[in-house]
Design a protein around this motif. Structure first.
Motif, PDB file in Angstrom:
ATOM      1  N   VAL A 178      40.833  83.667  70.748  1.00  0.00           N
ATOM      2  CA  VAL A 178      41.740  83.512  69.601  1.00  0.00           C
ATOM      3  C   VAL A 178      42.220  84.864  69.052  1.00  0.00           C
ATOM      4  O   VAL A 178      43.409  85.060  68.814  1.00  0.00           O
ATOM      5  CB  VAL A 178      41.055  82.692  68.481  1.00  0.00           C
ATOM      6  N   HIS A 215      35.937  81.093  62.504  1.00  0.00           N
ATOM      7  CA  HIS A 215      36.684  81.705  61.396  1.00  0.00           C
ATOM      8  C   HIS A 215      38.081  81.114  61.264  1.00  0.00           C
ATOM      9  O   HIS A 215      38.631  80.585  62.224  1.00  0.00           O
ATOM     10  CB  HIS A 215      36.787  83.221  61.599  1.00  0.00           C
ATOM     11  N   THR A 216      38.640  81.240  60.059  1.00  0.00           N
ATOM     12  CA  THR A 216      40.004  80.791  59.798  1.00  0.00           C
ATOM     13  C   THR A 216      40.959  81.534  60.730  1.00  0.00           C
ATOM     14  O   THR A 216      40.881  82.756  60.865  1.00  0.00           O
ATOM     15  CB  THR A 216      40.387  81.079  58.328  1.00  0.00           C
ATOM     16  N   ALA A 217      41.854  80.776  61.376  1.00  0.00           N
ATOM     17  CA  ALA A 217      42.738  81.379  62.381  1.00  0.00           C
ATOM     18  C   ALA A 217      44.146  81.607  61.858  1.00  0.00           C
ATOM     19  O   ALA A 217      45.045  81.891  62.629  1.00  0.00           O
ATOM     20  CB  ALA A 217      42.765  80.484  63.622  1.00  0.00           C
ATOM     21  N   SER A 218      44.338  81.501  60.542  1.00  0.00           N
ATOM     22  CA  SER A 218      45.679  81.661  59.971  1.00  0.00           C
ATOM     23  C   SER A 218      45.984  83.129  59.689  1.00  0.00           C
ATOM     24  O   SER A 218      45.080  83.954  59.583  1.00  0.00           O
ATOM     25  CB  SER A 218      45.787  80.876  58.670  1.00  0.00           C
ATOM     26  N   PRO A 247      48.005  78.196  62.611  1.00  0.00           N
ATOM     27  CA  PRO A 247      48.220  77.943  64.033  1.00  0.00           C
ATOM     28  C   PRO A 247      48.799  76.553  64.285  1.00  0.00           C
ATOM     29  O   PRO A 247      48.545  75.667  63.460  1.00  0.00           O
ATOM     30  CB  PRO A 247      46.817  78.071  64.633  1.00  0.00           C
TER      31      PRO A 247
END
Lengths: 215, 157
Positions: free
Chosen positions: A90, A177-180, A196
């Motif tokens: 990611v 973890h947050t992927a934004s 995402p």
């Protein structure tokens, strides 16, 4: 009526017309400035906050070991992504996307900066981050610091992360973890969120819409 | 370290010679490794596994001497949070195929034993449940954001 009088009255009419036109123009201009049509962000894939959020003070370090604080976020638009360097899929994908966004926005009227904040400060020291972020883009900034300070910043931004232990090898734990991607405006306020799936074209063009409305 | 070296030598012996009785049922394609920043402890590998046979194939392990350890993971994004879930069992249906791609399933390549740069080639072996074994090579690629995007859009070759 003398011809002189006629001329004067004609001047009077012309002067009145000119005054009316100027007044109309000034009025319209004022109206445009006062009631600037609000850009409609609902069409965007990004979440744009009508009330950008101010950030509480924090004290972190950049990849050179210099202070990185809430003030570091102001002065230009800043894209922020949270991740960790032991993340194989990611994070490299997102940082590559951000590099493409940076390329697309290189000539944009609004200056931008890109920041990668680690959610794994234990392994991601400034030196590790320096090697990591420079690989994707020499201008990217890596940020790390005390676990507690990272925790405070992520909490106020709604970023989540959770360490996932590896039974076989304690040293190679993972971190969910947050992927934004977060966008901060030049006042250093949290302005928008890109979630995402992320692609460079969409992020770059939506950024221009958001920044254009801010100007 | 001695124990590890021995283990690697042993693994190297596992996948030699003719292992398929009637030609390989498993074909590996589009195998590549994402070039990582210098010093990276973890890399990602991607590939496509095609089953040309009439029986399902179960992947037991994927190995390489160039990494200390390899795990199979799947990236999932739930409510904006990315997590990597270990994949314990990978089955390829008869005449079917399974793709490992960015943002989805991937090989987690832990602790490379040598620096890997663009165009380097890395030897792997796939070990199947029936003890059959298939070797393949993956090439190291440097990926820009645009390419990783294209990879997503054109994944059906």
């Amino acid at each position: 009526m003398t011809s002189e009088g006629q001329a004067r009255s004609r001047y009077g009419i012309i002067a009145t017309i000119v005054i009316v036109i100027v007044a109309l123009g000034a009025g319209m201009l004022t109206a445009r400035l006062l009631f600037k049509p609000r850009t409609d962000f609902s069409e965007l894939s990004a979440t744009v906050f009508q009330q950008p959020r101010a950030i509480q003070p924090f004290a972190l370090l950049d990849h050179h070991g210099d202070a990185f604080t809430a003030d570091s976020l102001s002065g230009q638009w800043t894209f922020v992504f949270f991740g960790y360097t032991h993340c194989p899929d990611v994070c490299p994908t997102t940082l590559s996307v951000l590099n493409s966004v940076a390329t697309r926005l290189a000539d944009a009227p609004d200056a931008t900066r890109f920041v990668f904040v680690t959610v794994d400060p234990e392994r991601d020291t400034p030196e590790v981050l320096n090697r990591y972020v420079s690989y994707f883009n020499g201008e990217f900034v890596g940020v790390t610091g005390e676990s507690a300070a990272i925790g405070e910043l992520t909490r106020q931004l709604g970023i989540m992360y959770m360490r996932v232990e590896d039974q076989g090898d304690p040293a190679s734990y993972l971190v969910d973890h947050t992927a934004s991607i977060l966008l901060f405006n030049p006042e250093g306020h949290f302005q928008a969120l890109f979630s995402p799936p992320l692609d460079a074209d969409t992020i770059a063009s939506e950024f221009l819409t958001i920044a254009g409305a801010f100007r | 370290m001695r124990a590890l070296t021995l283990k690697l030598m042993l693994l190297a012996c596992l996948c030699t010679g003719e292992v398929w009785a009637a030609g390989p049922s498993l074909a590996v394609g589009d195998a590549w490794i994402r070039e990582a920043p210098p010093g990276a402890a973890v890399l990602a590998g991607y590939l496509r596994l095609d089953n040309r046979g009439d029986k399902a194939l179960v992947i037991e392990a994927i190995r390489s001497q160039d990494f200390e350890r390899i795990e199979l993971h799947r990236t999932v994004v739930e409510e904006g949070v990315a997590r990597m879930l270990p994949v314990d069992r990978l089955e390829i249906p008869p005449r079917g195929s399974v793709s490992l791609e960015p943002g989805g399933m991937h090989l987690m390549l832990i602790n490379p034993v040598r620096p890997l740069h663009q165009d380097d080639r890395v030897a792997f072996s796939v070990e199947l449940a029936d003890n059959a074994c298939q070797r393949f090579e993956a090439v190291v690629k440097r990926v820009s954001g645009d390419e990783s995007l294209q990879h997503h859009q054109h994944h059906h070759h």
